[in-house]
Design an enzyme around this catalytic site. Sequence first.
Site, PDB file in Angstrom:
ATOM      1  N   ASN A   9      39.813  11.647 -16.457  1.00 47.40           N
ATOM      2  CA  ASN A   9      39.709  13.023 -16.965  1.00 47.40           C
ATOM      3  C   ASN A   9      40.154  13.953 -15.833  1.00 47.40           C
ATOM      4  OD1 ASN A   9      38.946  15.513 -17.923  1.00 47.40           O
ATOM      5  ND2 ASN A   9      36.744  15.109 -17.903  1.00 47.40           N
ATOM      6  N   TRP A  10      41.374  14.451 -15.964  1.00 45.43           N
ATOM      7  CA  TRP A  10      41.937  15.242 -14.854  1.00 45.43           C
ATOM      8  C   TRP A  10      41.438  16.688 -14.855  1.00 45.43           C
ATOM      9  CZ3 TRP A  10      47.811  13.418 -15.076  1.00 45.43           C
ATOM     10  CH2 TRP A  10      47.848  12.053 -14.754  1.00 45.43           C
ATOM     11  N   LYS A  11      40.714  17.065 -15.872  1.00 41.78           N
ATOM     12  CA  LYS A  11      40.151  18.426 -15.986  1.00 41.78           C
ATOM     13  C   LYS A  11      41.246  19.486 -15.769  1.00 41.78           C
ATOM     14  CE  LYS A  11      35.676  16.566 -14.875  1.00 41.78           C
ATOM     15  NZ  LYS A  11      34.334  16.746 -14.343  1.00 41.78           N
ATOM     16  N   HIS A  95      32.464  17.179 -23.936  1.00 45.57           N
ATOM     17  CA  HIS A  95      32.197  17.025 -22.499  1.00 45.57           C
ATOM     18  C   HIS A  95      31.142  18.049 -22.082  1.00 45.57           C
ATOM     19  CE1 HIS A  95      32.745  17.148 -18.174  1.00 45.57           C
ATOM     20  NE2 HIS A  95      33.265  15.942 -18.287  1.00 45.57           N
ATOM     21  N   GLU A  97      30.980  19.976 -19.693  1.00 48.30           N
ATOM     22  CA  GLU A  97      31.539  21.278 -19.284  1.00 48.30           C
ATOM     23  C   GLU A  97      31.888  22.121 -20.510  1.00 48.30           C
ATOM     24  OE1 GLU A  97      34.471  19.599 -16.665  1.00 48.30           O
ATOM     25  OE2 GLU A  97      32.853  18.963 -15.337  1.00 48.30           O
ATOM     26  N   GLU A 167      27.309  10.459 -19.948  1.00 51.20           N
ATOM     27  CA  GLU A 167      27.546  11.158 -18.691  1.00 51.20           C
ATOM     28  C   GLU A 167      26.320  12.007 -18.345  1.00 51.20           C
ATOM     29  OE1 GLU A 167      32.005  11.584 -17.698  1.00 51.20           O
ATOM     30  OE2 GLU A 167      31.389  13.306 -18.879  1.00 51.20           O
ATOM     31  N   GLY A 173      30.408  15.264 -10.861  1.00 54.80           N
ATOM     32  CA  GLY A 173      30.946  16.065  -9.763  1.00 54.80           C
ATOM     33  C   GLY A 173      29.958  16.319  -8.633  1.00 54.80           C
ATOM     34  N   SER A 212      30.505  10.877 -11.167  1.00 53.13           N
ATOM     35  CA  SER A 212      30.708  10.499  -9.760  1.00 53.13           C
ATOM     36  C   SER A 212      31.063   9.021  -9.569  1.00 53.13           C
ATOM     37  CB  SER A 212      29.487  10.857  -8.917  1.00 53.13           C
ATOM     38  OG  SER A 212      29.333  12.272  -8.888  1.00 53.13           O
ATOM     39  N   GLY A 234      36.813  13.283 -10.701  1.00 51.63           N
ATOM     40  CA  GLY A 234      37.413  13.482  -9.371  1.00 51.63           C
ATOM     41  C   GLY A 234      38.225  12.304  -8.858  1.00 51.63           C
TER      42      GLY A 234
HETATM   43  P1  PGA Z   1      33.288  13.126 -11.963  1.00 54.15           P
HETATM   44  O1  PGA Z   1      33.518  13.682 -13.446  1.00 54.15           O
HETATM   45  O2  PGA Z   1      33.775  11.700 -11.936  1.00 54.15           O
HETATM   46  O3  PGA Z   1      34.100  14.020 -11.078  1.00 54.15           O
HETATM   47  O4  PGA Z   1      31.823  13.214 -11.697  1.00 54.15           O
HETATM   48  C1  PGA Z   1      33.295  12.875 -14.578  1.00 54.15           C
HETATM   49  C2  PGA Z   1      33.532  13.681 -15.839  1.00 54.15           C
HETATM   50  O5  PGA Z   1      33.204  14.870 -15.857  1.00 54.15           O
HETATM   51  O6  PGA Z   1      34.059  13.165 -16.842  1.00 54.15           O
END
Ligand code: PGA
Length: 260
Positions: A9-11, A95, A97, A167, A173, A212, A234
Amino acid sequence: MRTPLIVGNWKMNLNTREATNLVKSIFAGVRGLGGIEVVVCPSYTALSAVSSALEKTNIGLGAQNMYTEPEGAFTGEISPLMLKDLGCRFVILGHSERRAVFGEKDALINKKVLTALKYSIVPIVCVGETLEEHERRETEQVIQRQFEGTFKDLTATDWKRTVIAYEPVWAIGTGRTAMPSQAEEAHAFIRELLASRVNEVADEVRILYGGSIKPDNFGKIMAQPNVDGGLVGGASLKAESFIEIVKSSLPKNETSGIKS
Ligand code: PGA
């Protein structure tokens, strides 16, 4: 049984050149690997370029969000047909976010999930508790509420094409990964929910862990019986770490690699 699935997931990162370079480097590292599925989810603006770079590779393409309608007066939104036009076979929905920053609720996510399925796009649907909920020991309650809300009205056929991502929000993150036993407990609980809803597919649905993930912590999580892959944020932005995560997730009997 369940083919491991690793999703990057490159966000909201990378321009088209950076995204194309990254996916080329990833392909160089994972080509030839077998028994595993690899998917990248760039931002909307890089989908077209990455889609071209992925032609004739075994890496799948996904989007990070989608609207509920195929077309119309919905300024700023992206439809399932547009995603399909660019070769997307997957879409991340719900997600944390999207839930926390953009106020998406279970009912809207549910509509998106049903829309994705209607247009034959595999939804990767995220559930997970916040830090406060975690500390109040409400993990199962929260997962159950999100599960019931986001997966309303799915048929057994729909379930076969659906991926769930657990998640824990406190792990996203933050550098704080769930312990393998914590992940397994949540994943086993999700599979129980599945079994009580549609027993015949409970063993087929893939449940990914996210939060993470790093090359040095994922092997042990992936080794848990109910963990079928990872949703990587990340660490998916660097080819080296993403490739290592893919390699640490190979089924034990796979020695060689991807058919390109
Ligand atoms: P992260 O993000 O690996 O940077 O914690 C995971 C995600 O939000 O899908």
